[in-house]
Each structure stands twice: as structure tokens, then as C-alpha cells.
Scaffold this motif. Sequence first.
Motif, mmCIF file in Angstrom:
data_model
loop_
_atom_site.group_PDB
_atom_site.id
_atom_site.type_symbol
_atom_site.label_atom_id
_atom_site.label_comp_id
_atom_site.label_asym_id
_atom_site.label_seq_id
_atom_site.Cartn_x
_atom_site.Cartn_y
_atom_site.Cartn_z
ATOM 1 N N PRO A 325 11.969 -16.717 -14.521
ATOM 2 C CA PRO A 325 10.576 -16.424 -14.881
ATOM 3 C C PRO A 325 9.802 -17.705 -15.184
ATOM 4 N N ILE A 326 8.995 -18.129 -14.222
ATOM 5 C CA ILE A 326 8.342 -19.445 -14.276
ATOM 6 C C ILE A 326 7.462 -19.603 -15.507
ATOM 7 N N TRP A 327 6.549 -18.652 -15.707
ATOM 8 C CA TRP A 327 5.591 -18.803 -16.794
ATOM 9 C C TRP A 327 6.237 -18.621 -18.166
ATOM 10 N N GLY A 328 7.305 -17.848 -18.213
ATOM 11 C CA GLY A 328 8.033 -17.719 -19.473
ATOM 12 C C GLY A 328 8.686 -19.033 -19.871
ATOM 13 N N VAL A 329 9.287 -19.702 -18.893
ATOM 14 C CA VAL A 329 9.896 -21.010 -19.161
ATOM 15 C C VAL A 329 8.829 -22.009 -19.593
ATOM 16 N N ALA A 330 7.676 -21.979 -18.898
ATOM 17 C CA ALA A 330 6.587 -22.894 -19.247
ATOM 18 C C ALA A 330 6.099 -22.651 -20.673
ATOM 19 N N LEU A 331 5.970 -21.378 -21.049
ATOM 20 C CA LEU A 331 5.511 -21.043 -22.395
ATOM 21 C C LEU A 331 6.480 -21.550 -23.450
ATOM 22 N N PHE A 332 7.772 -21.308 -23.253
ATOM 23 C CA PHE A 332 8.759 -21.773 -24.228
ATOM 24 C C PHE A 332 8.839 -23.301 -24.261
ATOM 25 N N ALA A 333 8.589 -23.946 -23.106
ATOM 26 C CA ALA A 333 8.575 -25.408 -23.078
ATOM 27 C C ALA A 333 7.426 -25.951 -23.911
ATOM 28 N N VAL A 334 6.262 -25.355 -23.765
ATOM 29 C CA VAL A 334 5.089 -25.801 -24.533
ATOM 30 C C VAL A 334 5.324 -25.606 -26.032
ATOM 31 N N LEU A 335 5.826 -24.445 -26.398
ATOM 32 C CA LEU A 335 6.081 -24.174 -27.818
ATOM 33 C C LEU A 335 7.161 -25.119 -28.359
ATOM 34 N N GLY A 336 8.219 -25.318 -27.580
ATOM 35 C CA GLY A 336 9.292 -26.205 -28.017
ATOM 36 C C GLY A 336 8.837 -27.637 -28.174
ATOM 37 N N VAL A 337 8.057 -28.132 -27.219
ATOM 38 C CA VAL A 337 7.541 -29.496 -27.292
ATOM 39 C C VAL A 337 6.628 -29.655 -28.508
ATOM 40 N N THR A 338 5.769 -28.669 -28.749
ATOM 41 C CA THR A 338 4.848 -28.726 -29.890
ATOM 42 C C THR A 338 5.603 -28.857 -31.202
ATOM 43 N N ILE A 339 6.619 -28.010 -31.384
ATOM 44 C CA ILE A 339 7.390 -28.038 -32.631
ATOM 45 C C ILE A 339 8.189 -29.340 -32.742
ATOM 46 N N THR A 340 8.743 -29.789 -31.635
ATOM 47 C CA THR A 340 9.516 -31.037 -31.647
ATOM 48 C C THR A 340 8.642 -32.220 -32.034
ATOM 49 N N ILE A 341 7.425 -32.272 -31.512
ATOM 50 C CA ILE A 341 6.503 -33.364 -31.836
ATOM 51 C C ILE A 341 6.095 -33.307 -33.303
ATOM 52 N N ILE A 342 5.791 -32.107 -33.776
ATOM 53 C CA ILE A 342 5.398 -31.958 -35.186
ATOM 54 C C ILE A 342 6.507 -32.455 -36.109
ATOM 55 N N ALA A 343 7.770 -32.154 -35.735
ATOM 56 C CA ALA A 343 8.919 -32.564 -36.560
ATOM 57 C C ALA A 343 9.352 -33.992 -36.281
ATOM 58 N N GLY A 344 8.705 -34.665 -35.311
ATOM 59 C CA GLY A 344 9.082 -36.029 -34.983
ATOM 60 C C GLY A 344 10.453 -36.148 -34.358
ATOM 61 N N GLY A 345 10.945 -35.044 -33.772
ATOM 62 C CA GLY A 345 12.273 -35.072 -33.163
ATOM 63 C C GLY A 345 13.408 -35.147 -34.166
ATOM 64 N N ASP A 346 13.142 -34.800 -35.420
ATOM 65 C CA ASP A 346 14.141 -34.892 -36.486
ATOM 66 C C ASP A 346 14.814 -33.537 -36.667
ATOM 67 N N ASP A 347 16.055 -33.412 -36.240
ATOM 68 C CA ASP A 347 16.753 -32.122 -36.331
ATOM 69 C C ASP A 347 16.981 -31.697 -37.770
ATOM 70 N N GLN A 348 17.180 -32.649 -38.690
ATOM 71 C CA GLN A 348 17.419 -32.294 -40.083
ATOM 72 C C GLN A 348 16.149 -31.762 -40.765
ATOM 73 N N SER A 349 14.984 -32.111 -40.237
ATOM 74 C CA SER A 349 13.743 -31.497 -40.733
ATOM 75 C C SER A 349 13.606 -30.083 -40.182
ATOM 76 N N LEU A 350 13.904 -29.922 -38.903
ATOM 77 C CA LEU A 350 13.768 -28.615 -38.257
ATOM 78 C C LEU A 350 14.761 -27.592 -38.795
ATOM 79 N N VAL A 351 15.960 -28.051 -39.148
ATOM 80 C CA VAL A 351 16.979 -27.109 -39.583
ATOM 81 C C VAL A 351 16.581 -26.418 -40.887
ATOM 82 N N LEU A 352 15.669 -27.011 -41.637
ATOM 83 C CA LEU A 352 15.196 -26.389 -42.874
ATOM 84 C C LEU A 352 14.426 -25.097 -42.596
ATOM 85 N N TYR A 353 13.887 -24.963 -41.382
ATOM 86 C CA TYR A 353 13.143 -23.763 -41.009
ATOM 87 C C TYR A 353 14.006 -22.785 -40.222
ATOM 88 N N TYR A 354 15.225 -23.191 -39.951
ATOM 89 C CA TYR A 354 16.076 -22.473 -39.012
ATOM 90 C C TYR A 354 16.814 -21.318 -39.688
#
Length: 450
Positions: A325-354
Motif C-alpha cells: 500500500p503505497i500511500w500507507g507507507v508514505a503516511l507512516f514514513a512522514v509520521l515516523g520522520v516527524t517524530i524522529t526529528i522532534i526527538a533528535g534521533g534519540d531512542d532513549q528519549s522516545l522510549v519514554l513515550y513507548y
Amino acid sequence: MLLIAFAFSVMADPVSSVAYAVEAALRALGGDLSLLLATMGLVVAIITLVIVNYRQLISRYPKGGGASAAVGEAFGDGWSFIPIGALVVDFVLTIAVSVSAGASAAIAYFPALAPWRMEIAVALLLVVGVATLFGHLGRVIFAVMTLTFIALMAAVLIYGIGVTPQAQGTITETVPHLPIVAVLLAFPVAMALATGVEAPSTAIAELGQLDDAGRRRFGRLTLWFTLAVVGTTTIGLAVELVHLRIGIPGPDTTQIAELARVAAPAPLFAAFQLATALLLLAAASSSFQAGPGMLKALARHARADGQRVGILPAALARTNSRHTPIWGVALFAVLGVTITIIAGGDDQSLVLYYAVAVFLSFLGGLLAMARFSFRERRPASLMLNLVGALVVLFTLIMNLSRGLPLLSLGAALVVSAVLHQIWVRSGRPEGVRSAQAAETAEPESNSPAP
């Protein structure tokens, strides 16, 4: 052989979580290694209780469906959007956390890459997303990555037994709370290990070569196998970290990398870091498939039997020649990139929300099973379901008490509410609770409904 590969492939998420969950727990403990084993023991105990309950769910839904199917049957189709919304958020966070942890694994071996942490994480996310467009990477590949990581982890732990302890990182002897309070506050951040527990309950729909009894048996065995591998790996890692005195790592490395650096010879350390990064990317790829697949199942399209189903825009059902599903992958890519940028690519920051969203899904599934047990007058099962639901609720409350996870819960509820409103406007079509299972079991269709 293919069934064994399938079993290991659905374990990619929880096994990969070991790479950052134990470190997250130690950070929450303020570096007190003396409480790490108790904390991780509590985490494994809770996962065990959830798995014991989910055996019942698999028995009831051998064609797949998971918590959304159970909640929809127990309380009505409209309520099934709560676990669906929770899983959408969980998939996005899994993608962001996994690629960020993959970047951390690379930086731990090549510290000079540290200034480009966020850029590396985003690049890895885009690479995985693009690869997904070429079709499923294959359960066999995921299984090989999982097996490789487990084997190398075992080798590192065995080497570490004979190594003289040498303190690394930040270690403290006291925490700002009583020990029991410190453990209760710390264990929720390590519950990322529970992600993937629901995978067998939905993935068994793909096992068309088995009848219902076979899928039940396979799903239950996979759950127990997952518990055995994740539980053993987690406790073994915690014991070794305490033994070797590996504390909170510096900014350009990870705790699990420091353990491998201290315990293993250089070639094994290099192989272990590579295997860790690849397994984390496999976990991201798995969510890149599952998330868009869920949206595809909910989108307006024609199934192979000719029936037109779905409530979301038809574009989300449109697939390429590889049935992706092309547009589904694109949507999840956009959301994933947005969250990754906000967290600065820091997994230990992201895991607090996980792990908040997935526990909301667990809670719904267990409450549904409790209702079934009550209706069917099965007191032993009812007691097990209620105890499981209370423990999951307690975990959820403790996680939310830290404040930050409220954002994850809010996001899950917003997604659920939006999907519910779309469903209402679409005339409340039946069957949404089992849409994903039905779509997975059906042969792929490349013709979205107009």
C-alpha cells in the motif's frame, strides 16, 4: 521449516526491544545497578501474565484479529477502534524508536558519527520505508536477523562470565526513592519489551496452510517461545550488566554496546553491533508493513471475493505491483520522520513515550476476554482475565504518572476517535473489528474501490 521462520520473525519486535529497554530502566533507576534485576524481573513477570491471557484470545480467534476483534465482539464494533488506534500509534513509535536505536548502535561502533545522529536515524527510516515498497522483505529474513542476534547475544553473555568486572558509565548506590518505589517508577519504561506480544494473535491469519486447530496451537507455542527467548535474554543481560558493573553509558554509546565491548573480543563486538542494527531495522520494517496493512484493511476497496469494504479513503488501499500500500507507507514514513526529528534521533528519549499505546490495546483485549469468561461462566478464566487487566491497568497508570506518556495515550485516543467518527459517517458498517484479519487471510487485491 517455514513455520519456524514465521515464529522467529514475529519475535523481531520484542527481541529488538532488549537493545534499549534495559538501558531505559537503568536510567529511570538513576544508575542504581542493585535494583536493575528486580526491575527487569517485574517486567518479565508482567509480560508472562499478558501472554497467559493472550493464549485465550488466540484460542478464540484462530483466524486472527487480536484485541480489536475481541473488543468489537464484547462491546460492539465502535469500541474496536480503541485498540486499532492504539496499534497505529504503536507502529509509528516502533518505527521511530527502532531506527533511532539503530543509529545509536552504529554510533556506538563509530563514535565519529555522533553529530549526525538524527540524520542517520532519518536516513535509516527512509531506506526501510523505500525497501518496503518493493514488497515484503520476507519472514525468513526477519527470522534470520532474530536468530543471529540471539546467537551473538548468547556468545557475548558467555564470554562475559569470565571477564573481570570493570565499572563503566554512571553507577550510583542510592536512588531518590525507597527501593520498591524506585522499581515501580522505573519498570514502565522497560515495558517496550511487551511490544510484539500481540503479533501472533494477528499474524496467525497468514497461516493459510493450517486449519483453525493448527493456528491455535502454533499461536500459543509462539507466545511461549517468545516469552522464553525474551525473558531469558533480558534476565541474562541484566545479570551480566550487574556482574560487570556496566552503568548508564555516555552520550555516544549504548549500555548493551559497552557490555559487548568489555565482554567480547573485537570481531564479536563488531558482529554484535551489526546484528543489533539489522534486527532493529527489521523491527521497523515489520511495523512499516503492519501499519499500512491495517490502514489498507480499513480503506474502501474490493476484496478478492468481490465484496466492497472499508471506511478510509480508497487511496490507502491502492497497492503497487508488489502488493504494498503505497500511500500507507508514505503516511507512516512522514509520521515516523516527524517524530524522529522532534526527538533528535534519540531512542532513549522516545522510549519514554513507548509501550503506552500497546498497553491500552492489551487492556481492551483482557477486559473483553473477562466479559466472555463471565458470560460463559468460567470463573477460573474470569479471575485470570481480571488479574491480568488489573496488572495492565496498574502498569498503564504508573507509566502515565511520569507525565510524558500522556501524549502517547492522547494520540491513540485521538486516532481512535477520528476513525470512529469516520465509521459513524459511513453508516456504521459491520465487520471493522476483524477487517485486518480478513484482509490478511484474503489473497491480495490490487483494485481499490472507487
